[in-house]
Design an enzyme around this catalytic site. Structure first.
Site, PDB file in Angstrom:
ATOM      1  N   ARG A  80       6.024   0.107   9.122  1.00 50.51           N
ATOM      2  CA  ARG A  80       6.852  -0.566   8.113  1.00 50.51           C
ATOM      3  C   ARG A  80       6.981   0.331   6.880  1.00 50.51           C
ATOM      4  O   ARG A  80       6.403   1.435   6.813  1.00 50.51           O
ATOM      5  CB  ARG A  80       6.230  -1.905   7.754  1.00 50.51           C
ATOM      6  CG  ARG A  80       4.980  -1.791   6.895  1.00 50.51           C
ATOM      7  CD  ARG A  80       4.358  -3.155   6.619  1.00 50.51           C
ATOM      8  NE  ARG A  80       3.478  -3.099   5.460  1.00 50.51           N
ATOM      9  CZ  ARG A  80       2.671  -4.079   5.093  1.00 50.51           C
ATOM     10  NH1 ARG A  80       2.610  -5.207   5.799  1.00 50.51           N
ATOM     11  NH2 ARG A  80       1.925  -3.960   4.005  1.00 50.51           N
ATOM     12  N   GLY A  81       7.698  -0.162   5.871  1.00 54.87           N
ATOM     13  CA  GLY A  81       7.723   0.479   4.554  1.00 54.87           C
ATOM     14  C   GLY A  81       8.194   1.914   4.609  1.00 54.87           C
ATOM     15  O   GLY A  81       9.238   2.232   5.184  1.00 54.87           O
ATOM     16  N   GLU A  82       7.392   2.790   4.016  1.00 51.32           N
ATOM     17  CA  GLU A  82       7.791   4.202   3.957  1.00 51.32           C
ATOM     18  C   GLU A  82       6.738   5.124   4.586  1.00 51.32           C
ATOM     19  O   GLU A  82       7.055   5.960   5.437  1.00 51.32           O
ATOM     20  CB  GLU A  82       8.033   4.609   2.494  1.00 51.32           C
ATOM     21  CG  GLU A  82       8.428   6.065   2.357  1.00 51.32           C
ATOM     22  CD  GLU A  82       8.969   6.428   0.993  1.00 51.32           C
ATOM     23  OE1 GLU A  82       9.609   5.574   0.340  1.00 51.32           O
ATOM     24  OE2 GLU A  82       8.761   7.580   0.568  1.00 51.32           O
ATOM     25  N   ASP A  83       5.487   4.971   4.187  1.00 52.39           N
ATOM     26  CA  ASP A  83       4.515   5.980   4.617  1.00 52.39           C
ATOM     27  C   ASP A  83       4.125   5.815   6.086  1.00 52.39           C
ATOM     28  O   ASP A  83       4.087   6.799   6.834  1.00 52.39           O
ATOM     29  CB  ASP A  83       3.266   5.920   3.720  1.00 52.39           C
ATOM     30  CG  ASP A  83       2.382   7.149   3.907  1.00 52.39           C
ATOM     31  OD1 ASP A  83       2.915   8.270   3.844  1.00 52.39           O
ATOM     32  OD2 ASP A  83       1.186   6.991   4.157  1.00 52.39           O
ATOM     33  N   SER A  84       3.843   4.588   6.526  1.00 57.43           N
ATOM     34  CA  SER A  84       3.478   4.421   7.948  1.00 57.43           C
ATOM     35  C   SER A  84       4.671   4.780   8.831  1.00 57.43           C
ATOM     36  O   SER A  84       4.502   5.294   9.948  1.00 57.43           O
ATOM     37  CB  SER A  84       2.992   2.998   8.232  1.00 57.43           C
ATOM     38  OG  SER A  84       3.972   2.044   7.899  1.00 57.43           O
TER      39      SER A  84
ATOM     40  N   TYR B 199       5.982  -6.665   8.155  1.00 57.26           N
ATOM     41  CA  TYR B 199       6.031  -7.663   7.083  1.00 57.26           C
ATOM     42  C   TYR B 199       6.020  -9.065   7.710  1.00 57.26           C
ATOM     43  O   TYR B 199       6.302  -9.220   8.918  1.00 57.26           O
ATOM     44  CB  TYR B 199       7.286  -7.436   6.230  1.00 57.26           C
ATOM     45  CG  TYR B 199       7.236  -6.100   5.509  1.00 57.26           C
ATOM     46  CD1 TYR B 199       6.283  -5.867   4.517  1.00 57.26           C
ATOM     47  CD2 TYR B 199       8.098  -5.065   5.854  1.00 57.26           C
ATOM     48  CE1 TYR B 199       6.209  -4.643   3.873  1.00 57.26           C
ATOM     49  CE2 TYR B 199       8.041  -3.831   5.209  1.00 57.26           C
ATOM     50  CZ  TYR B 199       7.080  -3.630   4.224  1.00 57.26           C
ATOM     51  OH  TYR B 199       6.997  -2.416   3.596  1.00 57.26           O
TER      52      TYR B 199
ATOM     53  N   TYR C 131       0.800  -1.240   0.000  1.00 59.43           N
ATOM     54  CA  TYR C 131       0.000   0.000   0.000  1.00 59.43           C
ATOM     55  C   TYR C 131       0.827   1.282   0.000  1.00 59.43           C
ATOM     56  O   TYR C 131       0.271   2.381  -0.067  1.00 59.43           O
ATOM     57  CB  TYR C 131      -0.927  -0.002   1.234  1.00 59.43           C
ATOM     58  CG  TYR C 131      -1.692  -1.286   1.312  1.00 59.43           C
ATOM     59  CD1 TYR C 131      -2.743  -1.528   0.438  1.00 59.43           C
ATOM     60  CD2 TYR C 131      -1.300  -2.295   2.190  1.00 59.43           C
ATOM     61  CE1 TYR C 131      -3.411  -2.739   0.448  1.00 59.43           C
ATOM     62  CE2 TYR C 131      -1.965  -3.510   2.207  1.00 59.43           C
ATOM     63  CZ  TYR C 131      -3.011  -3.729   1.330  1.00 59.43           C
ATOM     64  OH  TYR C 131      -3.655  -4.926   1.331  1.00 59.43           O
TER      65      TYR C 131
ATOM     66  N   ASP D 193       3.057   2.538  -2.166  1.00 60.89           N
ATOM     67  CA  ASP D 193       3.166   3.304  -3.412  1.00 60.89           C
ATOM     68  C   ASP D 193       1.940   4.202  -3.580  1.00 60.89           C
ATOM     69  O   ASP D 193       2.061   5.411  -3.751  1.00 60.89           O
ATOM     70  CB  ASP D 193       3.301   2.349  -4.609  1.00 60.89           C
ATOM     71  CG  ASP D 193       4.434   1.362  -4.420  1.00 60.89           C
ATOM     72  OD1 ASP D 193       5.576   1.810  -4.292  1.00 60.89           O
ATOM     73  OD2 ASP D 193       4.165   0.146  -4.364  1.00 60.89           O
TER      74      ASP D 193
ATOM     75  N   GLN E  35      -6.762   6.170   5.418  1.00 60.40           N
ATOM     76  CA  GLN E  35      -5.504   6.792   5.861  1.00 60.40           C
ATOM     77  C   GLN E  35      -5.655   7.720   7.076  1.00 60.40           C
ATOM     78  O   GLN E  35      -4.870   7.624   8.023  1.00 60.40           O
ATOM     79  CB  GLN E  35      -4.857   7.550   4.712  1.00 60.40           C
ATOM     80  CG  GLN E  35      -3.843   6.714   3.954  1.00 60.40           C
ATOM     81  CD  GLN E  35      -3.116   7.531   2.899  1.00 60.40           C
ATOM     82  OE1 GLN E  35      -3.614   8.543   2.420  1.00 60.40           O
ATOM     83  NE2 GLN E  35      -1.946   7.076   2.512  1.00 60.40           N
TER      84      GLN E  35
HETATM   85  O1  TRH Z   1       2.278  -1.211   2.641  1.00 62.58           O
HETATM   86  P1  TRH Z   1       3.731  -0.955   2.729  1.00 62.58           P
HETATM   87  O2  TRH Z   1       4.555  -2.103   3.018  1.00 62.58           O
HETATM   88  O3  TRH Z   1       4.158  -0.297   1.416  1.00 62.58           O
HETATM   89  C1  TRH Z   1       5.374  -0.189   0.721  1.00 62.58           C
HETATM   90  C2  TRH Z   1       5.284  -0.913  -0.571  1.00 62.58           C
HETATM   91  O4  TRH Z   1       5.544  -2.259  -0.354  1.00 62.58           O
HETATM   92  C3  TRH Z   1       6.228  -0.333  -1.555  1.00 62.58           C
HETATM   93  O5  TRH Z   1       6.337  -1.126  -2.719  1.00 62.58           O
HETATM   94  C4  TRH Z   1       7.565  -0.052  -0.974  1.00 62.58           C
HETATM   95  O6  TRH Z   1       8.174   0.805  -1.878  1.00 62.58           O
HETATM   96  C5  TRH Z   1       7.431   0.689   0.320  1.00 62.58           C
HETATM   97  O7  TRH Z   1       6.569  -0.004   1.236  1.00 62.58           O
HETATM   98  C6  TRH Z   1       8.758   0.923   0.978  1.00 62.58           C
HETATM   99  O8  TRH Z   1       4.019   0.156   3.877  1.00 62.58           O
HETATM  100  P2  TRH Z   1       3.775   1.720   3.950  1.00 62.58           P
HETATM  101  O9  TRH Z   1       4.745   2.452   3.109  1.00 62.58           O
HETATM  102  O10 TRH Z   1       3.756   2.058   5.369  1.00 62.58           O
HETATM  103  O11 TRH Z   1       2.336   1.963   3.361  1.00 62.58           O
HETATM  104  C7  TRH Z   1       1.163   1.593   4.013  1.00 62.58           C
HETATM  105  C8  TRH Z   1       0.055   2.561   3.657  1.00 62.58           C
HETATM  106  O12 TRH Z   1      -1.190   2.053   4.094  1.00 62.58           O
HETATM  107  C9  TRH Z   1       0.221   3.909   4.354  1.00 62.58           C
HETATM  108  O13 TRH Z   1      -0.185   4.942   3.472  1.00 62.58           O
HETATM  109  C10 TRH Z   1      -0.737   3.834   5.528  1.00 62.58           C
HETATM  110  C11 TRH Z   1      -1.832   3.021   4.920  1.00 62.58           C
HETATM  111  N1  TRH Z   1      -2.686   2.298   5.871  1.00 62.58           N
HETATM  112  C12 TRH Z   1      -4.023   2.672   5.945  1.00 62.58           C
HETATM  113  O14 TRH Z   1      -4.469   3.610   5.286  1.00 62.58           O
HETATM  114  N2  TRH Z   1      -4.833   1.964   6.784  1.00 62.58           N
HETATM  115  C13 TRH Z   1      -4.396   0.949   7.559  1.00 62.58           C
HETATM  116  O15 TRH Z   1      -5.205   0.331   8.300  1.00 62.58           O
HETATM  117  C14 TRH Z   1      -3.007   0.611   7.480  1.00 62.58           C
HETATM  118  C15 TRH Z   1      -2.466  -0.504   8.343  1.00 62.58           C
HETATM  119  C16 TRH Z   1      -2.192   1.300   6.629  1.00 62.58           C
END
Ligand code: TRH
Length: 379
Positions: free
Chosen positions: A270-274, A202, A19, A21, A254
């Site tokens: 995890r990832g970038e945005d969270s 993850y 999620y 990206d 979000q």
């Molecule tokens: O989901 P992620 O692991 O995403 C990414 C992708 O894998 C991508 O390809 C990679 O480049 C990147 O990680 C490093 O983790 P992230 O980045 O935290 O994104 C999760 C998104 O989901 C973030 O915008 C928050 C949102 N989210 C919600 O809106 N509701 C929820 O209940 C949760 C748990 C997350």
């Protein structure tokens, strides 16, 4: 602020997985529209993932308007584009290949658009040397510039909405609002007495060991886990076991995910945005970094921890991420450190926020850079 009024901007987003990206592109799109009055179009190839973080999305619509952003379903690399279809600013996220005919039309447009490649976030120093570098198209009269988010003044900064801090502060100062919010997910008044932890990681994370440590501990822990995360460990521990209560939450939109982070005492992200949202929450957090070949992610993890974290948080985070430190994640050491130095950790979180705020925010920085390029004669 850059004079962005009546500008048009397009973001191309390919969902590689999960999620993050679409999470990043959607956040950026909304902020550019809402705070800078830019006419934003978001091309995205996966509406099903998009809908999980934004329930208003219609997965069957080729084109739709959501939060005043035009969302286009990016089905393939075909499509016919004329120069008048091309936005003033074109952003490709993470070097996704934008449709070849769109690029051809970009070259025919007068004036030619600003073309940016928005890169991934890392705390490594090399990004400062690459941020805003140009790259000329081998055949066409177009130049693409690289734009890097980051943690220093020589990068593009981090995504942060203008109203975020006030909203977060008001919510954190209001225990009843937090209890009401969590009650939507079945969290009871008794649950609210425990240390509250959100868990987003993850599949490789050693969650079952952590759950066992919480279960066997003396301090009650409430762990809130979004649906689909750590499925095996969660199914073995869901409900109350010893000192641990595990509750599964639906994936929320979000803005509600922010509230979840704000309402917890400790967040696993995890990832970038969270990961960035946890920094804005101002609470202790443990980052599970996205896996890369040859353990490249361990370098990125170290670069961030060096900038931000205390020794206890670093030690736990390294073990949580499988860095070979010779030790498993030691919950009791982390807990002791968080408990004993709660004031120091909170002060560090706020100092970090102030430092990050001093670099501006990514949406404004990106727009400012794009406007500065528009003012220059194009190559
Ligand atoms: O989901 P992620 O692991 O995403 C990414 C992708 O894998 C991508 O390809 C990679 O480049 C990147 O990680 C490093 O983790 P992230 O980045 O935290 O994104 C999760 C998104 O989901 C973030 O915008 C928050 C949102 N989210 C919600 O809106 N509701 C929820 O209940 C949760 C748990 C997350």
């Amino acid at each position: 602020m850059a004079d962005s009024h009546s500008l048009s901007l397009v973001i191309f987003c390919r969902v590689v997985d999960n999620y993050g990206d679409i999470g990043i592109c959607w956040r950026l799109a909304r902020q550019l529209q809402a705070e800078h009055d830019v006419a934003v179009t978001l091309w995205v190839d996966d509406l099903i993932s998009f809908k999980r973080i934004c329930p208003a999305i219609d997965v069957d619509a080729a084109q739709q308007a959501v939060a005043a952003v035009c969302v286009q379903h990016w089905r393939d690399q075909e499509g016919v584009f004329a120069p008048h279809d091309i936005a003033d600013i074109v952003i490709e996220f993470f070097a996704c290949d934008i449709p070849p005919r769109y690029i051809q039309a970009m070259a025919q447009r007068t004036p030619r658009p600003v073309w940016l490649n928005l890169e991934g976030l890392t705390a490594e120093e090399w990004v400062e040397g690459c941020h805003t570098l140009p790259s000329m198209h081998p055949q066409l009269p177009l130049t693409k510039h690289f734009f890097f988010p980051g943690f220093t003044a020589k990068t593009g900064g981090l995504l942060r909405e203008g109203s975020l801090d006030d909203a977060r502060r008001a919510f954190q100062a209001d225990p009843a609002a937090q209890a009401d919010f969590l009650a939507n997910f079945g969290v009871t008044a008794t649950d609210m007495q425990a240390t509250r932890v959100s868990l987003f990681c993850y599949p490789q994370a050693p969650v079952a060991d952590l759950f066992a440590a919480w279960r066997d501990g003396t301090d009650p822990v409430l762990c809130l886990v979004p649906e689909g995360v750590a499925v095996d460990a969660v199914s073995a521990f869901v409900g109350t076991n010893g000192a641990l209560t595990v509750r599964v939450l639906p994936f929320v939109a979000q803005p509600d995910y922010d509230k979840l982070l704000w309402a917890c005492d400790l967040n696993f992200v995890r990832g970038e945005d969270s990961f960035v949202r946890a920094q804005w929450a101002g609470k202790p957090f443990i980052w599970h970094i996205y896996h890369q070949d040859e353990n490249l992610h361990h370098v990125k993890l170290g670069a961030f921890l060096q900038r931000y974290a205390s020794p206890a948080v670093s030690a736990f985070a390294m073990a949580w991420n499988g860095v070979d430190t010779g030790a498993a994640p030691d919950w009791s050491a982390l807990w002791q450190a968080l408990y004993k130095d709660a004031d120091g950790i909170a002060a560090r979180a706020h100092a970090w926020q102030r430092e990050m705020h001093s670099h501006g925010d990514l949406a404004s920085n990106l727009l400012g850079f794009a406007c500065s390029l528009r003012a220059r004669p194009m190559i």
